[in-house]
Design an enzyme around this catalytic site. Structure first.
Site, mmCIF file in Angstrom:
data_model
loop_
_atom_site.group_PDB
_atom_site.id
_atom_site.type_symbol
_atom_site.label_atom_id
_atom_site.label_comp_id
_atom_site.label_asym_id
_atom_site.label_seq_id
_atom_site.Cartn_x
_atom_site.Cartn_y
_atom_site.Cartn_z
ATOM 1 N N LYS A 1 -1.593 1.240 11.291
ATOM 2 C CA LYS A 1 -0.153 1.481 11.263
ATOM 3 C C LYS A 1 0.170 2.940 11.545
ATOM 4 O O LYS A 1 1.127 3.250 12.270
ATOM 5 C CB LYS A 1 0.421 1.038 9.916
ATOM 6 C CG LYS A 1 0.358 -0.479 9.730
ATOM 7 C CD LYS A 1 1.060 -0.954 8.477
ATOM 8 C CE LYS A 1 1.047 -2.479 8.400
ATOM 9 N NZ LYS A 1 1.779 -3.018 7.231
ATOM 10 N N GLU B 1 1.007 4.068 1.527
ATOM 11 C CA GLU B 1 1.470 4.626 2.797
ATOM 12 C C GLU B 1 2.650 3.844 3.352
ATOM 13 O O GLU B 1 3.600 4.427 3.891
ATOM 14 C CB GLU B 1 0.325 4.612 3.823
ATOM 15 C CG GLU B 1 -0.837 5.522 3.466
ATOM 16 C CD GLU B 1 -1.943 4.803 2.721
ATOM 17 O OE1 GLU B 1 -3.108 5.181 2.880
ATOM 18 O OE2 GLU B 1 -1.638 3.857 1.965
ATOM 19 N N ARG C 1 6.599 5.161 3.762
ATOM 20 C CA ARG C 1 7.272 5.104 5.062
ATOM 21 C C ARG C 1 8.562 4.293 4.982
ATOM 22 O O ARG C 1 9.600 4.685 5.533
ATOM 23 C CB ARG C 1 6.319 4.507 6.095
ATOM 24 C CG ARG C 1 6.891 4.440 7.517
ATOM 25 C CD ARG C 1 7.261 3.020 7.877
ATOM 26 N NE ARG C 1 7.757 2.889 9.241
ATOM 27 C CZ ARG C 1 7.990 1.737 9.832
ATOM 28 N NH1 ARG C 1 7.748 0.606 9.176
ATOM 29 N NH2 ARG C 1 8.475 1.683 11.052
ATOM 30 N N ARG C 2 8.546 3.164 4.284
ATOM 31 C CA ARG C 2 9.760 2.352 4.153
ATOM 32 C C ARG C 2 10.827 3.099 3.362
ATOM 33 O O ARG C 2 12.021 3.019 3.678
ATOM 34 C CB ARG C 2 9.438 1.007 3.501
ATOM 35 C CG ARG C 2 8.489 0.142 4.324
ATOM 36 C CD ARG C 2 8.312 -1.249 3.708
ATOM 37 N NE ARG C 2 9.491 -2.078 3.931
ATOM 38 C CZ ARG C 2 9.730 -2.773 5.027
ATOM 39 N NH1 ARG C 2 8.867 -2.733 6.028
ATOM 40 N NH2 ARG C 2 10.810 -3.500 5.144
ATOM 41 N N LYS D 1 16.270 -6.048 16.361
ATOM 42 C CA LYS D 1 14.999 -5.410 16.705
ATOM 43 C C LYS D 1 14.715 -5.548 18.207
ATOM 44 O O LYS D 1 14.318 -4.586 18.869
ATOM 45 C CB LYS D 1 13.853 -6.034 15.893
ATOM 46 C CG LYS D 1 13.755 -5.536 14.462
ATOM 47 C CD LYS D 1 12.684 -6.292 13.692
ATOM 48 C CE LYS D 1 11.291 -6.000 14.208
ATOM 49 N NZ LYS D 1 10.811 -4.648 13.818
ATOM 50 N N CYS E 1 -6.752 3.173 4.553
ATOM 51 C CA CYS E 1 -7.693 2.062 4.612
ATOM 52 C C CYS E 1 -7.929 1.649 6.060
ATOM 53 O O CYS E 1 -7.127 1.907 6.948
ATOM 54 C CB CYS E 1 -7.173 0.875 3.794
ATOM 55 S SG CYS E 1 -5.638 0.153 4.405
ATOM 56 N N HIS F 1 0.852 -1.184 0.000
ATOM 57 C CA HIS F 1 0.000 0.000 0.000
ATOM 58 C C HIS F 1 0.894 1.242 0.000
ATOM 59 O O HIS F 1 1.982 1.242 0.586
ATOM 60 C CB HIS F 1 -0.914 0.007 1.215
ATOM 61 C CG HIS F 1 -2.145 -0.823 1.023
ATOM 62 N ND1 HIS F 1 -3.370 -0.476 1.554
ATOM 63 C CD2 HIS F 1 -2.348 -1.980 0.342
ATOM 64 C CE1 HIS F 1 -4.273 -1.384 1.213
ATOM 65 N NE2 HIS F 1 -3.674 -2.315 0.486
ATOM 66 N N CYS G 1 -3.721 0.553 7.043
ATOM 67 C CA CYS G 1 -2.881 1.743 7.165
ATOM 68 C C CYS G 1 -3.353 2.649 8.291
ATOM 69 O O CYS G 1 -2.544 3.338 8.916
ATOM 70 C CB CYS G 1 -2.851 2.499 5.839
ATOM 71 S SG CYS G 1 -1.992 1.609 4.516
#
Length: 486
Positions: free
Chosen positions: A285, A80, A84-85, A454, A133, A78, A282
């Protein structure tokens, strides 16, 4: 400082300058556009510099069986998420420049060993051509307002610019257009024009219909009464439906007639054709980024605090400010006990009057007989302001046009897939003297996989734990086996 239309125009202009590859076929394919804009207020000056640092298009998601344990597939394409990535890729390069002693337009030395912070006067604005979405797209339908695209705009008037989505078959983002949704913060307002040009696209050069003669006598009085009646607030009778499903284990949509069809404020997974996806919407997120920041766990090792969007601008489309507020801000507003560097951040929510030329509505508007049915574009575009290979076009999670023989090799990987962003992060470590590494990265040999790095971002993980437990207890947990790559 700036207006929603200025931000939107900047994004459409940047998109128009990209090569044709990966763009929708006019009149037959549609897509969505998102971008991240760096806003810099120069010291001792009133001048504000605005730069698109990341841009993305796309509408697709992959199902569970298509996900990879090598981190080499884009699961969520998507717009968005792509934008962002791409911004993370941009920030990673800026951080690498900073730690290696070069000039960075974003970061300066922070407090504490190996820590960096954003330069004074720098902020980031998020743009999306359509309401995100999921929860933000569940907006009321007012019977007296028709969702119509603006008149078509000639290419010489505005480069690759504007559009709106109607409620139509196969639409992934359903919401409502409301004039009162164009919500500008007072410091961003522009003065109204005194001429009679239609401000649908602000200086697009589209004339409004000629005004009717002023009525006289009893007809005038009747007209005034009628107008007052028509202008009275109307109660919504229905909501636009979203195809996004509620996450398993929680409340479901009641599917009652009218406004009772959906439950609002719930986590949802993106719809997919055939196999269900595991990608959250999204709306969810963006809400998460409003607490954890959009920089992700890896960059958090180096940052003194999370990086938040100062504003979110939505293009001309079906829109409800109340739904945006609910989906992106209110759901997380009561989260407490966040670690240092993290907070509940409420961005400005603004809507532009400019529409995207490749949205579903304008595509259907310009569709000609013989072109085949209108459908979403299968490709996704990522562009970001980096020094090497800024453009990345993908389809089905891999580089666009790659052969089956190349699948599983580096040639097939998107430059913004997990493993590529991980390798870019490791290049920051390589450029950093070991004595200057942040404490969270000083374990050295204990950190090997993407998962390890992470999890080692302890403050970020603590913030995520608080957010999950207080606001999103049903947020699906990542499959650890898909994150053990090097």
């Amino acid at each position: 400082m700036w207006t929603a239309d200025e931000i939107t125009q900047l994004c459409y202009q940047r998109f128009s300058e990209l090569p044709k590859r990966g763009k929708p076929e006019p009149g037959r394919e549609w897509t969505l556009l998102a971008a991240v804009i760096k806003v810099s207020v120069l010291p001792n000056q009133e001048k504000v510099e605005k730069e698109v640092v990341s841009l993305g298009t796309g509408t697709k998601c992959l199902g569970r069986s298509s996900m990879s344990s090598n981190g080499d597939v884009l699961n969520d394409s998507h717009a968005e998420v792509i934008a962002r990535r791409g911004c993370i890729r941009y920030l990673t390069e800026q951080l690498r420049r900073a730690v290696s002693g070069q000039d960075s337009s974003v970061f300066c030395q922070g407090e504490g060993r190996g820590k960096w912070k954003m330069k004074s006067g720098v902020s980031f604005v998020f743009f999306t051509s359509h309401t995100p979405c999921g929860d933000a797209s569940i907006v009321p339908i007012m019977t007296d307002i028709q969702s119509q695209p603006c008149p078509p705009v000639r290419s010489e008037e505005i480069p690759h610019g504007t559009n709106e989505k109607p409620e139509g078959r196969n639409q992934k983002r359903r919401a409502e257009t409301q004039d009162d949704g164009i919500n500008k913060h007072s410091r961003f307002k522009t003065e109204a024009k005194s001429d009679d040009w239609l401000q649908c696209g602000r200086s697009l050069g589209v004339r409004p219909p000629a005004e009717s003669p002023v009525p006289e006598g009893e007809n005038a009085l009747a007209n005034v009464v009628l107008k007052q009646k028509d202008s009275a607030p109307k109660e919504p009778e229905d909501v636009h439906r979203t195809g996004a499903k509620c996450v398993p284990g929680g409340p479901e949509d009641p599917r009652q007639p009218g406004i009772g069809y959906h439950s609002t404020g719930l986590l949802r997974v993106k719809p997919g054709r055939g196999e269900p996806t595991l990608s959250l919407c999204c709306s969810d997120k963006l809400a998460r980024w409003g607490v954890l920041g959009f920089q992700g766990a890896l960059l958090s090792h180096y940052l003194q605090g999370a990086i938040y969007f100062s504003a979110i601008v939505v293009g001309k489309c079906p829109y409800s400010h109340q739904a945006m507020q609910r989906a992106l801000i209110t759901r997380c507003s009561d989260v407490k006990a966040l670690p240092v560097g993290f907070s509940v951040h409420a961005p400005e929510l603004l809507q532009s009057s400019l529409e995207f030329v490749h949205s579903q509505a304008q595509t259907e508007h310009s569709h000609q007989p013989g072109q085949g049915r209108v459908s979403p574009c299968g490709a996704a575009i990522s562009w970001c302001a980096v020094s090497d290979q800024p453009l990345d076009v993908t389809a089905n999670g891999y580089k666009h046009g790659v052969t089956k023989k190349a699948l599983g090799t580096s040639k097939a990987r998107s430059l913004i897939c997990k493993v590529e962003l991980f390798h870019a992060f490791l290049s920051v470590l390589a450029a950093n003297d070991k004595s200057c590494l942040p404490e969270s990265l000083s374990r050295g040999e204990d950190l090997q996989t993407y998962w390890d790095y992470k999890q080692a971002a302890q403050l970020y993980q603590q913030a995520w734990l608080q957010l999950r437990s207080q606001a999103f207890p049903l947020w699906p947990r990542s499959d650890r086996d898909l994150l053990l790559f090097h």
